[in-house]
Design an enzyme around this catalytic site. Sequence first.
Site, PDB file in Angstrom:
ATOM      1  N   LYS A   1       0.666  -1.208  -0.052  1.00  0.00           N
ATOM      2  CA  LYS A   1      -0.110  -0.051  -0.035  1.00  0.00           C
ATOM      3  C   LYS A   1       0.771   1.342  -0.031  1.00  0.00           C
ATOM      4  O   LYS A   1       1.959   1.118   0.429  1.00  0.00           O
ATOM      5  CB  LYS A   1      -1.097   0.157   1.328  1.00  0.00           C
ATOM      6  CG  LYS A   1      -2.069   1.005   1.162  1.00  0.00           C
ATOM      7  CD  LYS A   1      -2.736   0.644   2.724  1.00  0.00           C
ATOM      8  CE  LYS A   1      -3.834   1.870   2.884  1.00  0.00           C
ATOM      9  NZ  LYS A   1      -4.558   1.355   3.883  1.00  0.00           N
TER      10      LYS A   1
ATOM     11  N   SER B   1      -9.534   1.730   2.998  1.00  0.00           N
ATOM     12  CA  SER B   1      -8.405   2.430   2.546  1.00  0.00           C
ATOM     13  C   SER B   1      -7.408   1.492   1.615  1.00  0.00           C
ATOM     14  O   SER B   1      -6.679   1.921   0.913  1.00  0.00           O
ATOM     15  CB  SER B   1      -7.690   3.166   3.611  1.00  0.00           C
ATOM     16  OG  SER B   1      -7.166   2.470   4.442  1.00  0.00           O
TER      17      SER B   1
ATOM     18  N   SER C   1      -9.693  -1.488   7.451  1.00  0.00           N
ATOM     19  CA  SER C   1      -9.263  -1.360   6.093  1.00  0.00           C
ATOM     20  C   SER C   1      -8.083  -2.552   5.584  1.00  0.00           C
ATOM     21  O   SER C   1      -7.792  -2.587   4.420  1.00  0.00           O
ATOM     22  CB  SER C   1      -8.324  -0.176   6.029  1.00  0.00           C
ATOM     23  OG  SER C   1      -9.230   0.843   5.851  1.00  0.00           O
TER      24      SER C   1
END
Length: 353
Positions: free
Chosen positions: A40, A122, A146
């Site tokens: 990420k 997210s 998330s």
Amino acid sequence: MLRAVIETNPSALAQAAALDEERKTSGPRSALHGIPVLVKDNIATIASEGMNTTAGSFSLLKSIVPEDAGVVKRLRAAGAIILGKANLSEFAEFRGNLPSGWSGRGGQTTNAYFPHADPCGSSSGSGVAASIGLAAVTLGTETDGSITCPTDHNNLAGIKPTVGLTSRAGVIPISEHQDTVGPIVRSMADAAVVLSIIAGVDPNDNFTFAQPSPVPDFTKALNKDALKGKRIGVPRAVFLNDTITGNDPFIGQAFEEALNTIRSLGATVVDPADIPSAEQIIRSNAENLVLDVDFKIQLNAYYAALLANPSGVRTLAELIQFDNDNPALEEPPRFQDQSGYVNHKSTGGHSSS
């Protein structure tokens, strides 16, 4: 179309060739030797490798982080290849009322299973990328939902570790009291392998000092009979209210089928197992108060630790001004919210990274 990946690693092929040669001469370092990993875009990687770490924001484009994130160091030591940076909800969905999965740099991530469907949470890019096999392994981060939410929305296997089991050093923060890093992959076996490698003490994150030593080999928990004799409670007042199901009866049906599967594997299901204080906890604003305070303090500290940041942004206040000054970069079409960096969602679901 899916916008799951913001950028790829220009050094990846050279790293892969070197790791292949190493495997031939001295064998694999671990089960992740030569395995491609997408992380990420709030997880730091050294800029000299050729990638950015931005949380999806142009305010951090070409910024120079002091070192790899703690979990990235462990991946590299295990022989993994950082293939690229996955898209995300900008600043881990802590930037006002933006769509889930949208960032200025990456655009709108969408679910691979249905056109324009919510990828959730997210860590949306990590979830979508894993679901279509862009990499064998992806990493997400979670403050409140998330990892778990993109895992369930994209038909995956993910683990949200206890805070402190995996290092948050080098991760663009929301709150040290809730942030954690974990795997989002396609099987629980893969998740166990990855967690066993990324977990561990990191001197740059004092929360990791409280974890067990040595770190367990989580692959040893891959036992089809593991639920025999276990008691599983069902807090129905929380799990099956309209906020969770969105008034969709199929969610309740799938939930009941999952309970039957758990029973068939030998567990005792205690149903209901409602916690008297659950409603009070859900209605409380205590979590948001902690996250809002931590975010300002810790984001300012993250900016201060950067070796360089061409945008000039060094504080949360300057970040908000940067966004206001650059609407073409930092506002999606028909953007209305002007409330700044505040978590407007309730606990649960996919409110924060």
